[in-house]
Design a protein around this motif. Structure first.
Motif, PDB file in Angstrom:
ATOM      1  N   ILE A  99       0.847  -1.187   0.000  1.00 46.37           N
ATOM      2  CA  ILE A  99       0.000   0.000   0.000  1.00 46.37           C
ATOM      3  C   ILE A  99       0.885   1.241   0.000  1.00 46.37           C
ATOM      4  O   ILE A  99       1.488   1.577   1.011  1.00 46.37           O
ATOM      5  CB  ILE A  99      -0.914   0.011   1.246  1.00 46.37           C
ATOM      6  CG1 ILE A  99      -1.704  -1.289   1.299  1.00 46.37           C
ATOM      7  CG2 ILE A  99      -1.824   1.219   1.232  1.00 46.37           C
ATOM      8  CD1 ILE A  99      -2.375  -1.522   2.620  1.00 46.37           C
ATOM      9  N   ALA A 100       0.990   1.879  -1.132  1.00 44.15           N
ATOM     10  CA  ALA A 100       1.759   3.110  -1.213  1.00 44.15           C
ATOM     11  C   ALA A 100       0.868   4.261  -0.752  1.00 44.15           C
ATOM     12  O   ALA A 100      -0.196   4.481  -1.295  1.00 44.15           O
ATOM     13  CB  ALA A 100       2.222   3.342  -2.639  1.00 44.15           C
ATOM     14  N   GLU A 101       1.331   4.946   0.277  1.00 44.41           N
ATOM     15  CA  GLU A 101       0.561   6.071   0.811  1.00 44.41           C
ATOM     16  C   GLU A 101       0.477   7.182  -0.237  1.00 44.41           C
ATOM     17  O   GLU A 101       1.506   7.619  -0.754  1.00 44.41           O
ATOM     18  CB  GLU A 101       1.273   6.597   2.057  1.00 44.41           C
ATOM     19  CG  GLU A 101       0.528   7.657   2.813  1.00 44.41           C
ATOM     20  CD  GLU A 101      -0.463   7.060   3.798  1.00 44.41           C
ATOM     21  OE1 GLU A 101      -1.116   7.839   4.465  1.00 44.41           O
ATOM     22  OE2 GLU A 101      -0.580   5.825   3.872  1.00 44.41           O
ATOM     23  N   PRO A 102      -0.722   7.659  -0.566  1.00 41.41           N
ATOM     24  CA  PRO A 102      -0.813   8.764  -1.519  1.00 41.41           C
ATOM     25  C   PRO A 102      -0.042   9.975  -0.994  1.00 41.41           C
ATOM     26  O   PRO A 102      -0.064  10.259   0.201  1.00 41.41           O
ATOM     27  CB  PRO A 102      -2.315   9.044  -1.580  1.00 41.41           C
ATOM     28  CG  PRO A 102      -2.956   7.777  -1.164  1.00 41.41           C
ATOM     29  CD  PRO A 102      -2.028   7.173  -0.155  1.00 41.41           C
ATOM     30  N   SER A 103       0.628  10.677  -1.888  1.00 41.02           N
ATOM     31  CA  SER A 103       1.545  11.730  -1.479  1.00 41.02           C
ATOM     32  C   SER A 103       0.826  12.974  -0.972  1.00 41.02           C
ATOM     33  O   SER A 103      -0.213  13.365  -1.487  1.00 41.02           O
ATOM     34  CB  SER A 103       2.428  12.109  -2.662  1.00 41.02           C
ATOM     35  OG  SER A 103       3.317  13.123  -2.279  1.00 41.02           O
ATOM     36  N   LEU A 104       1.414  13.561   0.081  1.00 41.18           N
ATOM     37  CA  LEU A 104       0.925  14.845   0.590  1.00 41.18           C
ATOM     38  C   LEU A 104       1.860  15.972   0.169  1.00 41.18           C
ATOM     39  O   LEU A 104       1.708  17.107   0.606  1.00 41.18           O
ATOM     40  CB  LEU A 104       0.850  14.802   2.118  1.00 41.18           C
ATOM     41  CG  LEU A 104      -0.487  14.374   2.741  1.00 41.18           C
ATOM     42  CD1 LEU A 104      -0.337  14.192   4.224  1.00 41.18           C
ATOM     43  CD2 LEU A 104      -1.576  15.404   2.451  1.00 41.18           C
ATOM     44  N   ALA A 105       2.835  15.652  -0.680  1.00 45.38           N
ATOM     45  CA  ALA A 105       3.826  16.650  -1.072  1.00 45.38           C
ATOM     46  C   ALA A 105       3.175  17.788  -1.834  1.00 45.38           C
ATOM     47  O   ALA A 105       2.367  17.573  -2.732  1.00 45.38           O
ATOM     48  CB  ALA A 105       4.896  15.991  -1.939  1.00 45.38           C
ATOM     49  N   THR A 106       3.537  18.998  -1.458  1.00 49.30           N
ATOM     50  CA  THR A 106       3.001  20.175  -2.142  1.00 49.30           C
ATOM     51  C   THR A 106       4.017  20.668  -3.177  1.00 49.30           C
ATOM     52  O   THR A 106       5.162  20.194  -3.220  1.00 49.30           O
ATOM     53  CB  THR A 106       2.742  21.309  -1.134  1.00 49.30           C
ATOM     54  OG1 THR A 106       3.999  21.654  -0.538  1.00 49.30           O
ATOM     55  CG2 THR A 106       1.773  20.874  -0.050  1.00 49.30           C
ATOM     56  N   VAL A 107       3.589  21.655  -3.952  1.00 49.10           N
ATOM     57  CA  VAL A 107       4.508  22.254  -4.921  1.00 49.10           C
ATOM     58  C   VAL A 107       5.692  22.881  -4.174  1.00 49.10           C
ATOM     59  O   VAL A 107       6.837  22.820  -4.629  1.00 49.10           O
ATOM     60  CB  VAL A 107       3.765  23.321  -5.765  1.00 49.10           C
ATOM     61  CG1 VAL A 107       4.722  24.042  -6.687  1.00 49.10           C
ATOM     62  CG2 VAL A 107       2.655  22.655  -6.576  1.00 49.10           C
ATOM     63  N   THR A 128      16.157  31.876 -22.030  1.00 50.75           N
ATOM     64  CA  THR A 128      16.007  30.411 -22.124  1.00 50.75           C
ATOM     65  C   THR A 128      17.220  29.709 -21.521  1.00 50.75           C
ATOM     66  O   THR A 128      17.083  28.725 -20.775  1.00 50.75           O
ATOM     67  CB  THR A 128      15.836  29.982 -23.589  1.00 50.75           C
ATOM     68  OG1 THR A 128      14.715  30.676 -24.132  1.00 50.75           O
ATOM     69  CG2 THR A 128      15.615  28.488 -23.724  1.00 50.75           C
ATOM     70  N   LEU A 163      17.080  29.962 -17.789  1.00 48.27           N
ATOM     71  CA  LEU A 163      16.019  29.092 -17.261  1.00 48.27           C
ATOM     72  C   LEU A 163      16.502  27.635 -17.217  1.00 48.27           C
ATOM     73  O   LEU A 163      16.303  26.928 -16.220  1.00 48.27           O
ATOM     74  CB  LEU A 163      14.757  29.225 -18.128  1.00 48.27           C
ATOM     75  CG  LEU A 163      13.523  28.465 -17.656  1.00 48.27           C
ATOM     76  CD1 LEU A 163      13.006  29.038 -16.332  1.00 48.27           C
ATOM     77  CD2 LEU A 163      12.407  28.533 -18.704  1.00 48.27           C
ATOM     78  N   PHE A 216      15.238  17.248 -19.090  1.00 52.42           N
ATOM     79  CA  PHE A 216      14.583  18.341 -19.810  1.00 52.42           C
ATOM     80  C   PHE A 216      15.489  19.565 -19.924  1.00 52.42           C
ATOM     81  O   PHE A 216      15.539  20.213 -20.979  1.00 52.42           O
ATOM     82  CB  PHE A 216      13.270  18.730 -19.111  1.00 52.42           C
ATOM     83  CG  PHE A 216      12.081  17.989 -19.645  1.00 52.42           C
ATOM     84  CD1 PHE A 216      11.409  18.447 -20.768  1.00 52.42           C
ATOM     85  CD2 PHE A 216      11.634  16.831 -19.043  1.00 52.42           C
ATOM     86  CE1 PHE A 216      10.320  17.750 -21.277  1.00 52.42           C
ATOM     87  CE2 PHE A 216      10.549  16.132 -19.541  1.00 52.42           C
ATOM     88  CZ  PHE A 216       9.882  16.592 -20.661  1.00 52.42           C
ATOM     89  N   THR A 254      16.692  20.707 -23.598  1.00 49.16           N
ATOM     90  CA  THR A 254      16.137  21.997 -24.031  1.00 49.16           C
ATOM     91  C   THR A 254      17.255  23.002 -24.301  1.00 49.16           C
ATOM     92  O   THR A 254      17.224  23.728 -25.299  1.00 49.16           O
ATOM     93  CB  THR A 254      15.165  22.550 -22.952  1.00 49.16           C
ATOM     94  OG1 THR A 254      14.179  21.562 -22.683  1.00 49.16           O
ATOM     95  CG2 THR A 254      14.486  23.813 -23.430  1.00 49.16           C
ATOM     96  N   GLY A 291      20.282  22.323 -25.181  1.00 45.83           N
ATOM     97  CA  GLY A 291      20.958  21.904 -26.407  1.00 45.83           C
ATOM     98  C   GLY A 291      20.170  22.259 -27.651  1.00 45.83           C
ATOM     99  O   GLY A 291      20.720  22.777 -28.623  1.00 45.83           O
TER     100      GLY A 291
END
Lengths: 70, 319
Positions: free
Chosen positions: B20-28, B65, B68, B120, B124, B126
């Motif tokens: 049972i993988a606990e659903p994540s509570l991680a926020t942005v 770019t 970034l 990414f 990007t 390159g």
């Protein structure tokens, strides 16, 4: 067996009469739903930025964008 | 028996935590923390200077770019560092509240996040800027994660000396983004950051030695003692200060930069001398040096940007 919300905000095992049916699978708490929604929006925004980045850079580089040394 | 079924017992029930993988509570916010935003800001700033002072023309959007991609690449390296170092982060006071040791982000999530960002950012950079800059960014991420984090950090007191190279690459990446090549000038910027890193981190390590010792990280004060570290801080500062002034006599920048570098370098030397004279458990001089070293690097690069790069940037925006 399905899982239902527990008051502490964690997913708990077990089903009562008033809780979702076995087939409902994992039921997220409100906190988990909010976190998932914020993550989904962030991923959407990141993808939108990537699309805009490639679109504008194509305009900036002009017709020669495909002509590049390998 | 097939290769797949040979090593696995599919009839054995999985342990509860695996099934049972606990659903994540991680926020942005947790994911932003994984990217080490404060380190990222210094990386972006030094890369901006490299990009701005480089000769040649670069469209402002291409420059944006590039920055970034460099920022995201730095964030990827930070996330991968937090994935690998979760065990020692949990032990150290300074890092115990990071998302992985707190359990808000699972290690696998941090790894996937870091690898995705790294891929990414490099591809990007390159595709949209040039492949030399992308190659340098890829090497920087590799160096920080594989060479520094996974190898040097836990094995030698010279960890931050060699590993410091990872933090010194961004101006070179910025320069390469503009020119598509490298020369002596970005190498000089690299050397300034490279020799700045040991006095900066060892000043911190002097008053966090207990933390590092508890986590089993062989920082110089833990392995060789405070007295040896204080001497080495002064020696590295003696190399750093002339390097900081060097762009002026070499003709890369003007007298204003030279004066700022000389005065701030003299303060660095004075603070390093105070650290040498200080005796444990006093740590005021170490804290002063750590704080001023950040200002010192910022001053050097800010004046360089204004003296050399700002006019270039404005000219580029005008065309």
């Amino acid at each position: 067996m399905g899982r239902a919300n527990c008051p502490t905000g964690h997913v708990s095992m077990g089903v009562t009469m008033s809780e979702p049916h076995d087939d409902d699978g994992i039921v997220l708490t409100e906190a988990q739903k909010r976190a998932r929604r914020s993550r989904s929006i962030a991923i959407a925004l990141a993808l939108a930025v990537l699309v805009i980045l490639f679109y504008v850079m194509t305009l900036v580089k002009g017709p020669g964008v495909l002509v590049r040394p390998i | 028996m097939s290769l797949i079924s040979e090593g696995a017992d599919f009839h054995r029930p999985l342990p509860a935590h695996a099934a049972i993988a606990e659903p994540s509570l991680a926020t942005v916010g947790d994911y932003i923390t994984l990217m080490k935003p404060r380190v990222m800001s210094l990386v972006v700033f030094t890369a901006l200077v490299g990009l701005a002072i480089a000769p040649g023309s670069l469209h402002p959007f291409t420059g944006f770019t590039a920055l970034l991609c460099i920022a995201v690449g730095a964030g990827a390296a930070g996330a991968l560092n937090m994935w690998y170092d979760a065990d020692v982060d949990a032990v150290m006071t300074r890092t115990a509240r990071r998302p992985v040791p707190m359990g808000r982000v699972q290690p696998g999530e941090a790894l996937a996040f870091g690898l995705t960002l790294a891929g990414f950012s490099v591809v990007t950079l390159g595709l949209l800027v040039n492949w030399l800059a992308a190659g340098l960014l890829a090497f920087t991420i590799f160096f920080y994660v594989a060479v520094y984090t996974a190898w040097l950090k836990r094995s030698t007191p010279q960890n931050i000396v060699i590993g410091g190279a990872a933090g010194a690459f961004p101006p070179m990446i910025g320069w390469a983004a503009t020119t598509g090549s490298l020369s002596l000038e970005p190498v000089l910027l690299f050397l300034i950051i490279f020799f700045w890193t040991p006095p900066h981190f060892w000043a911190l390590a002097l008053y966090r030695a207990d933390d590092y010792a508890r986590a089993g990280i062989p920082m110089l004060p833990v392995v060789n003692g405070a007295a040896n570290t204080r001497t080495q801080i002064l020696l590295y500062t003696l190399i750093l200060v002339p390097l900081g002034i060097a762009p002026w006599p070499l003709g890369y920048t003007g007298a204003v930069y030279g004066m700022v570098a000389a005065v701030s370098g003299a303060i660095m030397l004075m603070l390093s001398w105070q650290v040498l004279r200080e005796r444990a458990p006093a740590e005021r001089a170490s804290r002063n040096l750590f704080a001023f070293s950040i200002l010192y690097l910022f001053l050097l690069f800010a004046v360089l940007l204004v003296d050399r790069g700002w006019g270039g940037l404005i000219a580029r925006l005008a065309t």
